[in-house]
Design a protein around this motif. Sequence first.
Motif, PDB file in Angstrom:
ATOM      1  N   ASP A  71       0.816  -1.218   0.000  1.00  0.00           N
ATOM      2  CA  ASP A  71       0.000   0.000   0.000  1.00  0.00           C
ATOM      3  C   ASP A  71       0.848   1.265   0.000  1.00  0.00           C
ATOM      4  N   HIS A  81      -5.314   4.765   2.998  1.00  0.00           N
ATOM      5  CA  HIS A  81      -4.273   3.749   3.132  1.00  0.00           C
ATOM      6  C   HIS A  81      -3.063   4.260   3.890  1.00  0.00           C
ATOM      7  N   GLU A 198     -14.760   1.996   3.118  1.00  0.00           N
ATOM      8  CA  GLU A 198     -14.824   0.690   3.765  1.00  0.00           C
ATOM      9  C   GLU A 198     -14.166   0.792   5.127  1.00  0.00           C
TER      10      GLU A 198
HETATM   11  P1  ATP Z   1      -8.867  -1.586   0.592  1.00  0.00           P
HETATM   12  O1  ATP Z   1      -9.585  -2.197  -0.550  1.00  0.00           O
HETATM   13  O2  ATP Z   1      -9.465  -0.312   1.061  1.00  0.00           O
HETATM   14  O3  ATP Z   1      -7.373  -1.488   0.371  1.00  0.00           O
HETATM   15  P2  ATP Z   1      -8.672  -4.153   1.834  1.00  0.00           P
HETATM   16  O4  ATP Z   1      -9.715  -4.915   1.113  1.00  0.00           O
HETATM   17  O5  ATP Z   1      -7.255  -4.287   1.417  1.00  0.00           O
HETATM   18  O6  ATP Z   1      -9.050  -2.581   1.837  1.00  0.00           O
HETATM   19  P3  ATP Z   1      -8.863  -5.857   4.159  1.00  0.00           P
HETATM   20  O7  ATP Z   1      -7.694  -6.673   3.744  1.00  0.00           O
HETATM   21  O8  ATP Z   1     -10.212  -6.435   4.084  1.00  0.00           O
HETATM   22  O9  ATP Z   1      -8.827  -4.442   3.398  1.00  0.00           O
HETATM   23  O10 ATP Z   1      -8.558  -5.329   5.658  1.00  0.00           O
HETATM   24  C1  ATP Z   1      -9.592  -5.146   6.650  1.00  0.00           C
HETATM   25  C2  ATP Z   1      -9.723  -3.699   7.075  1.00  0.00           C
HETATM   26  O11 ATP Z   1      -8.452  -3.116   7.371  1.00  0.00           O
HETATM   27  C3  ATP Z   1     -10.302  -2.839   5.984  1.00  0.00           C
HETATM   28  O12 ATP Z   1     -11.711  -2.854   6.043  1.00  0.00           O
HETATM   29  C4  ATP Z   1      -9.784  -1.468   6.356  1.00  0.00           C
HETATM   30  O13 ATP Z   1     -10.623  -0.868   7.321  1.00  0.00           O
HETATM   31  C5  ATP Z   1      -8.430  -1.756   7.003  1.00  0.00           C
HETATM   32  N1  ATP Z   1      -7.288  -1.492   6.105  1.00  0.00           N
HETATM   33  C6  ATP Z   1      -6.846  -2.258   5.081  1.00  0.00           C
HETATM   34  N2  ATP Z   1      -5.732  -1.744   4.491  1.00  0.00           N
HETATM   35  C7  ATP Z   1      -5.459  -0.599   5.183  1.00  0.00           C
HETATM   36  C8  ATP Z   1      -4.444   0.391   5.082  1.00  0.00           C
HETATM   37  N3  ATP Z   1      -3.453   0.305   4.173  1.00  0.00           N
HETATM   38  N4  ATP Z   1      -4.457   1.415   5.961  1.00  0.00           N
HETATM   39  C9  ATP Z   1      -5.431   1.510   6.900  1.00  0.00           C
HETATM   40  N5  ATP Z   1      -6.424   0.612   7.041  1.00  0.00           N
HETATM   41  C10 ATP Z   1      -6.462  -0.439   6.211  1.00  0.00           C
END
Ligand code: ATP
Length: 891
Positions: A71, A81, A198
Motif C-alpha cells: 500500500d 491507506h 470501507e
Molecule cells: P482496501 O480495498 O481499502 O485497500 P482491503 O480490502 O485491502 O481494503 P482488508 O484486507 O479487508 O482491506 O482489511 C480489513 C480492514 O483493514 C479494511 O476494512 C480497512 O478498514 C483496514 N485497512 C486495510 N488496508 C489498510 C491500510 N493500508 N491502511 C489503513 N487501514 C487499512
Amino acid sequence: MRTAEIKRRFLAHFGANGHTIVPSAPLPAIEDPNLLFINAGMVQFVPFFLGQRTPPYQRAVSVQKCLRTPDIDEVGKTTRHGTFFQMNGNFSFGDYFKEGAIRLAWELSTNPVDQGGYGLDPERIWVTVYLDDDEAIEAWQRIAGLPADRIVRRGKLDNYWHMGIPGPAGPCSELYFDRGPDYGKEGGPEVDEDRYLEFWNLVFMQYEITDVRAKDDFDIVAELPAKNIDTGMGLERIAVLLQGVDNLYEIDETRPILDRAAELSGKRYGEKSGPSAAESHPDDVRLRVVADHVRTSLMIIGDGVTPSNEGRGYVLRRIMRRAIRAMRLLGWQGPVMPELLPVARDCMSPSYPELAAEYDRISTYAYAEEEAFLATLRQGTTILDTAVAQAKQAGGTAISGDRAFQLHDTYGFPIELTLEIAAEQGLDVDTDGFLRLMSEQRTRAKADARARKTGHVDLSAYRGVLDAGGPVEFTGYAEVTRETTVRAVLDPTGAALPAAGEGTSVEVVLDTTPFYAEGGGQQPDTGLITTSGGQVEVVDVQQPVPGLTVHRGRVVRGEVRPGDSAFAEIDVRRRRAISRSHTATHLIHQTMRNFLGEAATQAGSLNAPGRLRFDFNTPQAVVPTVLRDVEQQVNEVLLDDLEVRAFVTGIDEARKLGAIALFGEKYGDQVRVVEVGDYARELCGGTHVARSTQLGLVKILSEASIGSGVRRVEALVGMDAFGFLAREHLLVSRLAELYRVPIEQVGERVEQTVGQLRDAERELEKLRAQLVLAGAAGLAEQARDVDGVAFVGAEAPEGASANDVRTLAQDIRAKIPRPAVVAVAARSGGKASLVVAVNAAAKDRGLSATDLVKGALSGRGGGNADLAQGGGVPADQAPAVIAAVERALRG
Ligand code: ATP
Ligand code: MG
C-alpha cells in the motif's frame, strides 16, 4: 473520539460479549516465510484456522499492529491507506457465525456514543455481500433493517477471502460509510470507494478449497466442520469517521506530525486541495507521506527491527528515506527525524507506553540512519556533479538513464533529486532509459516472488503429513538415541514416497526424534537412522512447518518405508560441540548487557560446532577493552562451574524471573527458560551443556559492524578455542626465534623493523624524484612542434611531490629557447593533477597557462599566465588531460 478511546471501546464491546482479549503480536513476528510483517489481525490465529493447533478460547478480540508495504504507493493519494495501521478484529473459532458476527458489528457501529458504541448514522451505512450469500443478506435485513438498495452483491475479486493456498475460505461482507457528496459521486461502493469508505470486513470461513489458480479461480471441495469468523476493522478508518476529518493522515495519531512537518517547511496544509483524494495538491500528498512514514518508522523500530539492506530492515530503511526525501522536496533542509519522531512518539504512546519508555533506543537508530542517508545524498551529489560535468564537456544535453539508475540503485539516490539537480544545470535526464531499467529490475523481483510462492504451495504437502500424525515430539534434550517408527518418507520436494532405495535423497519423518531441527540460531544435528530395512545418513534437520521435524539425507543401505521400526542416533560429538557454543552465546549475551546496558539486544546468532556468531544491536562501536573485559568475565563465569538448568513455565513467571526475551519474537503462554546458575537467564528452545565448566574455554576473535547499529562478535569454544590459542602461540614463538629475542620483545622489534622499512622507502622515493628531475633536459629535447609552439607533455614519476612537479615543468621550459608550452601531469592518492608552464615567447602568441589548465580540467584550476595548476580528476585520466592541453594549442 480519540483513537485510543475507539480502541478501548472495541475491546470492551467484544470483551463484554465473551471474547478473550489477546494482545497484538509484534509487527515482525510471523512463522510464514513469505510475509515480512503481520498484515492482518488474523495472522497470529492462522494455526487455529488451519486446525494445526487447538485454540484455548472460542472467541477472541485483538487490536493488531499491521504493516502493508504494497500500500506504500497509495499513501497520501487515497484517503484511506497507511503503511502502518491497526486492525481491530473479533474472531470466532467454531462458535458464532454469520448472524453473530453481523449483530456484534452492527451494535458496536450504531449504538449511541453514551452507551459505549460509535454512534454511526445507520442511514449512511452500506454493506456488500458475496453474489449468492443470501444468508448474509437475510441477516442484514433482519438485524440491521437495511433496505435492499444499500446491500450490494459483489463477485469473488472483492468479496471472497482465502489465503492463496488450499485451506479455509469463504465469502465476506464489508461495511461502508457514506461520507457525503463532497467526497465523490453517489451510487455506493461500486462507484466511489473514497466517498463510501470501507471500514470493516467480516469474513465467513465456511468452505475448504483446493487448487487455487487465481484470486477468483479455485475449487470448493467441502464445507468446514467448524465454521469460523475473522473480521478486520481499520482503527484509523473508523477514527476518520468519528473525528470528522477528510483522511487517515488527519486523525489525532498522525495530524500533529503532519502539522509540524508543514510548519518546518513553511507550507500551509490543505490550502490548495479539495476534500476528495483526487483533488490533492502534491505538497499535501508529501506532507501525508511524511506523517505516515515517520509514524510507521517509529512503530517498526519499536518492535525491534533496525535499518539494513535486506528484508524487514530494508522496508524500514525505504520508508525512512521516503520521509526524509519528501521533506527535502517540501523545501526543508534540516534534520527530519529529530524534529518529527518525538511528535510521533507523543501521538502513539497513549496506546503504546513502551514507545516512550524505549525512546532512547528507538531514536538512536532513527537518527543514525538519517545521518547515514544524508551522507549517501552527499556522495550521490558528488557523483551527479561529475556526470553533469562530463555530459557538458561531451557537449551532451542529458544525463544517461544508466547513470540515473546507478545513482538510484547503488547509492539510493532518488530520481526526483537527480531530475531536479540536472534541471538546475540546464540538463535533461534520459527518463525513458531509467524507467526501462527500473521495469527490468521489477520483472526480476517479481520472478523472485513467484519462486517464493511456489515454495509456499509446497508447504501444503508437509502440512498434510503434520495433520495426519500430529506434531513430532523432540526427545533430544534428555537423550541422544531413540527407538521409534518411520511415519513418512518424502522426496526432496515434500511428495510422499511408498519406499526409497539405496542412493536416493530422502526426507524422513519419525514419530519421535532426538534430532534437533535447525532453529533459534542453533545448527541441526546429524547422525544415522537405522530401520528394519535399511539405513539413512542424516545431514540436515529442518521444520518446514512448525511442529513437523524432517530429517534430510541419503539412503546408504537397503530400503526405507513408512511404518518401518527405526533406531535414531545423533552424532554426539557434534551435538556436544554445538551445545557448548549455545551456552557460550548465552554467557556472552548476558555479559555484553552487563557492560553495555540493556540496549545491547540480540539481533541474530549462529551456534555451530566449536564456534559461534552473535549479532547484537548497539549504536556505537564497542571499545576493544570492553571486548577484553567481556571475554575475561565469560571465562571467569564458566570456571565457577555453574549448573545449567532448563524448565518450562508461564510467560509472566519467566518475565518476573528476568529471563531475556528477544525482540519481535512471539512467545506462547508456556515458555522454556534456560539458566546458567544465577548469571544468565533466557527464553530458549536450544540444547545446552550441563555445567558451565564443560565449555572449557571461550575465545572472542573479532567484533565488527555488519550494518548500521548491528555489531557482530565471533568466538571459539572448547578445543577449537584451545587450538586457536596454541597456533597463535606457535607463531609468536617462531617470530621470537627469527628475531632472536624473548617473546615479550617481539612487538617492539616488529615495530622497529616496520619503521626502518618506511624510512628506506621514503629515501628511495626522493632519489627517484631527483633522477627524474635530472631528466628535464631529455624531455626538453623531445619537444614536438604544435602550430609553431614547442610542446612537451609528460607524466611525473609516482611519488614526486607537488613542488617537484612544478620544478620539473619550469626546468623543461627553461631549456627550450623557442615559444614553449610544458604540461606535466602527476598521479597521487587516486587523483591526477596538472601543471602547465608557458614561456614569454608563447605568451606573446596569446597563450596562457591558466586558460590551458582550466580548459583541460573543466574549470578546476588556478595560477597565472606563466604557471598554473589544477587537479581533482580520477588518476587514470592523466594522459587525457595532457592530450587536452595539446588539443587546445591546435585550436
Ligand atoms: P482496501 O480495498 O481499502 O485497500 P482491503 O480490502 O485491502 O481494503 P482488508 O484486507 O479487508 O482491506 O482489511 C480489513 C480492514 O483493514 C479494511 O476494512 C480497512 O478498514 C483496514 N485497512 C486495510 N488496508 C489498510 C491500510 N493500508 N491502511 C489503513 N487501514 C487499512
Ligand atoms: Mg488493500
